[in-house]
Scaffold this active site. Sequence first.
Site, mmCIF file in Angstrom:
data_model
loop_
_atom_site.group_PDB
_atom_site.id
_atom_site.type_symbol
_atom_site.label_atom_id
_atom_site.label_comp_id
_atom_site.label_asym_id
_atom_site.label_seq_id
_atom_site.Cartn_x
_atom_site.Cartn_y
_atom_site.Cartn_z
ATOM 1 C CB SER A 64 80.593 6.862 52.075
ATOM 2 O OG SER A 64 80.622 6.213 50.595
ATOM 3 C CE1 TYR B 167 83.091 11.077 50.778
ATOM 4 C CE2 TYR B 167 83.115 9.055 50.050
ATOM 5 C CZ TYR B 167 82.392 10.010 50.384
ATOM 6 O OH TYR B 167 81.098 10.032 50.448
#
Length: 182
Positions: A74, A87
């Site tokens: 990501s 994350y």
Amino acid sequence: MFSTIVDEFGTVDVLINNAGITQDGLVMRMKPKQWQDVIDINLTGVFYTTQEFFKLASKKKMSEGAGRIINISSVVGQMGNEGQANYAAAKGGVIGLTMSNAREFPSRGVVVNCVCPGYIQTEMTDVLPDAVKDAVLSKIPLGRMGKPEEVAGMTRFLAIDPAAAYITGHCFNVDGGMAIGA
């Protein structure tokens, strides 16, 4: 999982590590379980599936670039994001794992790359409040969220296109320019 695939198809040539969850929260309020759950699925899961793939690849002689691993990370793993330390750490770890693995297994004919999506229009982003969506869009030079098929297209290229046999150890952002800033 790998035994089942090998029993049915004889081999595994491509691995796409695409599992991911979020459990957002500010660091000072984040519970250990929130941290660990995200690390376990988003990073440790990639490690274990990659390890199994390499075990299979080590048993056979693949031609150069015949084995392909594509890790889905990501842009948050590159840039960080408020409320997403777990994350960001996990997805940043996936990037580091990609680079290390690209150096470890070229002699086995395996190339390893990473796709870093930005904000993609999915069920996960559909639930974001409009104010959050507007703030996100203001940071994307192309002015829109990405589409799942755009991420899939890059992943498909890396997985099966003969031209990708000479690409290893790279991250490809599919983010509308988000990582370069608005």
